[in-house]
Write a protein that holds these residues in place. Structure first.
Motif, PDB file in Angstrom:
ATOM      1  N   PHE A   4       1.074  -1.096   0.008  1.00  0.00           N
ATOM      2  CA  PHE A   4      -0.335   0.304   0.275  1.00  0.00           C
ATOM      3  C   PHE A   4       0.563   1.186   0.525  1.00  0.00           C
ATOM      4  O   PHE A   4       0.528   2.415  -0.987  1.00  0.00           O
ATOM      5  N   MET A   5       1.595   1.217   0.524  1.00  0.00           N
ATOM      6  CA  MET A   5       2.531   2.387   0.766  1.00  0.00           C
ATOM      7  C   MET A   5       3.655   2.298  -0.561  1.00  0.00           C
ATOM      8  O   MET A   5       3.648   3.110  -1.252  1.00  0.00           O
ATOM      9  N   GLY A   6       3.590   1.774  -1.305  1.00  0.00           N
ATOM     10  CA  GLY A   6       4.443   1.746  -2.353  1.00  0.00           C
ATOM     11  C   GLY A   6       3.502   2.173  -3.149  1.00  0.00           C
ATOM     12  O   GLY A   6       3.310   3.149  -4.230  1.00  0.00           O
ATOM     13  N   CYS A   7       1.947   1.709  -3.020  1.00  0.00           N
ATOM     14  CA  CYS A   7       1.350   2.533  -4.143  1.00  0.00           C
ATOM     15  C   CYS A   7       0.837   3.856  -3.824  1.00  0.00           C
ATOM     16  O   CYS A   7       0.475   4.476  -5.117  1.00  0.00           O
ATOM     17  N   TYR A   8       0.976   3.885  -3.245  1.00  0.00           N
ATOM     18  CA  TYR A   8       0.253   5.350  -2.939  1.00  0.00           C
ATOM     19  C   TYR A   8       1.699   6.080  -2.298  1.00  0.00           C
ATOM     20  O   TYR A   8       1.284   6.877  -1.483  1.00  0.00           O
ATOM     21  N   ALA A   9       2.919   6.004  -2.504  1.00  0.00           N
ATOM     22  CA  ALA A   9       3.552   6.931  -1.904  1.00  0.00           C
ATOM     23  C   ALA A   9       3.757   8.216  -2.320  1.00  0.00           C
ATOM     24  O   ALA A   9       3.680   9.464  -1.607  1.00  0.00           O
ATOM     25  N   ARG A  10       3.210   8.995  -3.936  1.00  0.00           N
ATOM     26  CA  ARG A  10       3.158  10.359  -4.034  1.00  0.00           C
ATOM     27  C   ARG A  10       2.650  11.193  -2.907  1.00  0.00           C
ATOM     28  O   ARG A  10       2.811  11.662  -2.075  1.00  0.00           O
ATOM     29  N   PRO A  11       0.506  10.350  -2.798  1.00  0.00           N
ATOM     30  CA  PRO A  11       0.299  11.241  -2.291  1.00  0.00           C
ATOM     31  C   PRO A  11       0.211  11.250  -0.680  1.00  0.00           C
ATOM     32  O   PRO A  11       0.296  11.877   0.148  1.00  0.00           O
ATOM     33  N   LEU A  71      10.819   6.372  -1.653  1.00  0.00           N
ATOM     34  CA  LEU A  71       9.690   5.547  -0.725  1.00  0.00           C
ATOM     35  C   LEU A  71       9.683   4.521  -1.549  1.00  0.00           C
ATOM     36  O   LEU A  71       9.714   2.734  -0.618  1.00  0.00           O
ATOM     37  N   GLN A  72       9.524   4.706  -2.448  1.00  0.00           N
ATOM     38  CA  GLN A  72       8.992   3.480  -3.424  1.00  0.00           C
ATOM     39  C   GLN A  72       9.663   2.289  -3.252  1.00  0.00           C
ATOM     40  O   GLN A  72       9.733   1.254  -2.792  1.00  0.00           O
ATOM     41  N   SER A 100      -5.435  11.762  -3.626  1.00  0.00           N
ATOM     42  CA  SER A 100      -4.853  13.534  -3.841  1.00  0.00           C
ATOM     43  C   SER A 100      -4.305  13.721  -3.113  1.00  0.00           C
ATOM     44  O   SER A 100      -3.647  14.750  -2.931  1.00  0.00           O
ATOM     45  N   SER A 101      -5.198  13.799  -1.965  1.00  0.00           N
ATOM     46  CA  SER A 101      -4.523  14.145  -0.593  1.00  0.00           C
ATOM     47  C   SER A 101      -4.535  13.000   0.216  1.00  0.00           C
ATOM     48  O   SER A 101      -5.009  11.529   0.501  1.00  0.00           O
ATOM     49  N   LEU A 114      -9.139   6.944   3.137  1.00  0.00           N
ATOM     50  CA  LEU A 114     -10.312   6.253   2.441  1.00  0.00           C
ATOM     51  C   LEU A 114      -9.943   4.922   1.617  1.00  0.00           C
ATOM     52  O   LEU A 114     -10.584   4.076   1.859  1.00  0.00           O
ATOM     53  N   ALA A 115      -8.427   5.407   1.026  1.00  0.00           N
ATOM     54  CA  ALA A 115      -8.262   3.764   0.034  1.00  0.00           C
ATOM     55  C   ALA A 115      -7.282   3.179   0.726  1.00  0.00           C
ATOM     56  O   ALA A 115      -7.564   1.795   0.818  1.00  0.00           O
ATOM     57  N   ALA A 116      -7.137   3.402   2.654  1.00  0.00           N
ATOM     58  CA  ALA A 116      -6.744   2.724   3.345  1.00  0.00           C
ATOM     59  C   ALA A 116      -7.853   1.738   3.857  1.00  0.00           C
ATOM     60  O   ALA A 116      -7.764   0.669   4.190  1.00  0.00           O
ATOM     61  N   ALA A 117      -9.000   2.398   4.194  1.00  0.00           N
ATOM     62  CA  ALA A 117     -10.010   1.049   4.756  1.00  0.00           C
ATOM     63  C   ALA A 117     -10.599   0.323   3.741  1.00  0.00           C
ATOM     64  O   ALA A 117     -10.562  -0.527   4.260  1.00  0.00           O
ATOM     65  N   ALA A 118     -10.707   1.175   2.397  1.00  0.00           N
ATOM     66  CA  ALA A 118     -11.172  -0.130   1.927  1.00  0.00           C
ATOM     67  C   ALA A 118     -10.021  -1.731   1.391  1.00  0.00           C
ATOM     68  O   ALA A 118     -10.945  -2.375   1.054  1.00  0.00           O
ATOM     69  N   PHE A 119      -8.697  -0.423   1.560  1.00  0.00           N
ATOM     70  CA  PHE A 119      -7.631  -1.940   0.958  1.00  0.00           C
ATOM     71  C   PHE A 119      -8.058  -2.964   2.480  1.00  0.00           C
ATOM     72  O   PHE A 119      -7.619  -3.988   1.829  1.00  0.00           O
TER      73      PHE A 119
END
Length: 229
Positions: free
Chosen positions: A47-54, A71-72, A181-182, A188-193
């Motif tokens: 998850f961290m690698g996928c959402y590194a930018r935001p 980070l990636q 983007s924020s 929200l993405a983490a909860a769904a993940f």
């Protein structure tokens, strides 16, 4: 850092198991603890690698956007280290009274770290330092794992690993369309993940009775997972 802190639990647990049940019991405890490491670190790093930018931009601002690649790279190389159970090998060697082996491995790792930084940092700067550090961590963890396997009968949990990686991949595919983007989007993405990850693991029947029994003894949160999965 989480696993380093957890060493205060791992080491006495392995020492007690060794004194009571010998090397065979220590091998079973090693695999059980390794499964916990796989279960927690692989989805986190994916998850961290996928959402590194935001994550980076949301926490530190746009001027740090260039460090997203760091980070990636860190996440990818740490995923390799998870395959050989970071901090578990070294604690197993300590429980076997092989402190000299640990010292030799870490001495070589320290020299290798300096050499790689000297070689990679001038050309690749911060990325070179990150690559050097992560590669040395993998070398150190892998070597400690090999020495532990030479002394303890260990049956690598390959099927368990495959199910966790597959569940993490499915969870990522299910959340990739959520705008992030924020930091609010990341939450929200983490909860769904997490929901998709746990649902996938339950579908794949990840835990056996022995796994559940082990998790119930380790920590109340692990007991919750044992009941959910």
């Amino acid at each position: 850092n989480l696993l380093a802190g957890w060493s205060s639990v791992i080491l006495p647990s392995l020492s007690e198991v060794r004194s009571r049940y010998g090397l065979s019991g220590m091998g079973e405890a090693f695999v059980s603890l390794g499964k916990v490491i796989i279960l927690f670190l692989i989805p986190t790093l994916l998850f961290m690698g996928c959402y590194a930018r935001p994550l980076v931009v949301g926490i530190f601002g746009n001027k740090f956007a260039g460090s997203v690649i760091l980070l990636q790279v860190y996440c990818v190389l740490q995923l390799l280290s998870v395959l050989v159970f970071p901090h578990l090998g070294v604690n197993s060697l300590y429980a076997l009274n092989k402190e000299k082996t640990v010292l030799k491995i870490r001495f070589v790792a320290g020299i290798l770290n300096v050499l790689l930084i000297v070689l990679l940092a001038p050309a690749w700067r911060a990325l070179g330092v990150m690559l050097a550090s992560c590669l040395v961590v993998f070398f150190q963890t892998f070597t400690e794992f090999v020495f532990a396997c030479r002394n303890i009968p260990i049956r690598y949990p390959a099927v368990f690993l495959f199910k966790v990686v597959l569940a993490g991949t499915i969870a990522l595919l299910g959340t990739v369309l959520i705008p992030a983007s924020s930091l609010a989007g990341v939450v929200l993405a983490a909860a769904a993940f997490i929901l998709l990850f746990l649902a996938s693991l339950r579908y794949f029947r990840l835990l056996h009775k022995d796994d559940r029994d082990f998790l119930l003894k380790v920590h109340p949160f692990f007991a919750f997972l044992a009941r959910v999965l």
